[in-house]
Design an enzyme around this catalytic site. Structure first.
Site: not given
Ligand code: GLA
Length: 367
Positions: A189, A134
């Site tokens: 997301d 990430d």
């Molecule tokens: C980010 C990523 C998500 C998830 C969260 C976890 O937002 O894009 O897919 O992994 O972190 O905290």
């Protein structure tokens, strides 16, 4: 490294599996993960192609151990990651894990900046097959260089590990990530809401030239069966992700899913479009009001055509064979891939009636 695109055979078709984040956030533990892996087998998802069981953010202890190695949260994972990985492998599945390239994960837990080689080695010792990296807490860092370091670290760990790049599409990763990782997020997301699905879909229309075997665009994990999504919305979401050659990471509770949701996730002819070995991502032929027409070339010479209706009214849609790239006057055999049934031969044009909020997927073969 970093030049060209990966072709190491680790992800010849888009990875399929489950990831804990969309449904469970950081509320994860050993029992959830083992029960999910077992449900992946008993529900028929493993046989449908789902393989990776991926633990997202929230698995680590608040501090590294005194050697500086990653430590699983002992309250959530009392048996530790190696035992969990062994159990997942015993079920014929593969084990995936999460870290972050910066100083902390998005949940504020320890992350990997400066520990890339050490963490890759530890993951390899745990039997990890897939790692999602990430991009939170990376102020001032360049994604291209840092993900290249991750690619080197995984190579040095001497275990085949799929690298899932998660920098949300900010630095146009489709232009550089194909030589480093097997998949890269192209957008922010996803949420279990229709507006989120549609917004992400619209952002994918131009990205098809960048995907192929071992290097895939990732429009984010599935929300099928989550939140307020209706079954119709879930079905359309799943169909369009398969047209996009998207990684199919289920994000719902596999232990309690309804039979309708299970049938969506395992729809054989929709999954096989996603997994088509030619690996050519679908592209949008047209958008006209609420109706999109998308096309994807398949290895057996067929074309998959999706008619996506984002609106709340049924509509009749006409597609000429010329629009599909075929000579005028061609007759085409048409199969409905959701229904798994031949519709018949259509002369020179395809005419279908779409229901509200739907994605009809047709297999088209020149007669
Ligand atoms: C980010 C990523 C998500 C998830 C969260 C976890 O937002 O894009 O897919 O992994 O972190 O905290």
């Amino acid at each position: 490294m970093g030049i060209g695109r990966l072709s190491d055979g680790l992800a010849p078709t888009p990875p399929m599996g489950w990831n804990s984040w969309n449904r469970f956030g950081a509320k994860i533990d050993e029992n959830l993960v083992v029960e999910t892996a077992e449900a992946m087998v008993s529900s028929g998802m493993r046989d449908a192609g789902y393989r990776y069981v991926v633990i997202d953010d929230g698995w680590m202890a608040p501090e590294r151990d005194r050697n500086g190695d990653f430590l699983a949260d002992p309250g959530k994972f009392p048996k530790g990651m190696k035992a969990l990985s062994d159990r997942i492998h015993e079920l014929g599945l593969r084990f995936g894990i999460y870290t972050d390239a910066g100083t902390k994960t998005c949940q504020g837990l320890p992350a990997s900046l400066g520990y890339e080689f050490r963490d890759a080695r530890r993951f390899a010792e745990w039997g990890v097959d897939y790692v999602k990296v990430d991009w939170c807490h990376t102020e001032g860092l360049g994604p291209r260089a840092l993900y290249a370091k991750w690619a080197l670290a995984l190579r040095a760990a001497r275990r085949p590990i799929v690298l899932s790049i998660c920098e949300w599409g900010r630095a146009r990763p489709w232009e550089w990530a194909g030589g480093l990782g097997h998949l890269w997020r192209t957008s922010w997301d996803i949420q279990p809401e229709w507006s989120s699905i549609v917004t992400i879909l619209d952002r994918q229309a131009e990205l098809h030239p960048f995907a192929g075997p071992d290097h895939w665009n990732d429009p984010d994990m599935l929300e099928v069966g989550n939140g307020d999504l209706t079954d119709d919305q879930s079905r359309a979401h799943f169909a369009m992700w398969s047209m996009l050659a998207a990684p199919l990471m289920a994000g719902n509770d596999l232990r309690t899913m309804t039979d309708d949701v299970r049938k969506i996730l395992t729809a054989p002819e929709i999954v096989s479009v996603d997994q088509d070995r030619l690996g050519r991502q679908g592209r949008r032929l047209r958008r006209d009001g609420d109706i999109d027409v998308w096309i994807r070339d398949l290895a057996d010479g067929r074309r998959a055509v999706a008619v996506f209706n984002r609106g709340s009214e049924p509509q009749e849609v006409r597609i000429s064979v010329e629009e599909l790239g075929l000579a005028s006057r061609t007759d085409v055999g048409v199969r409905d891939l959701w229904q798994q049934a031949d519709v018949g031969v259509m002369r020179r044009e395809i005419v279908i009636t779409t229901s509200a909020v739907s994605a009809t997927v047709l297999g088209i073969l020149k007669q």
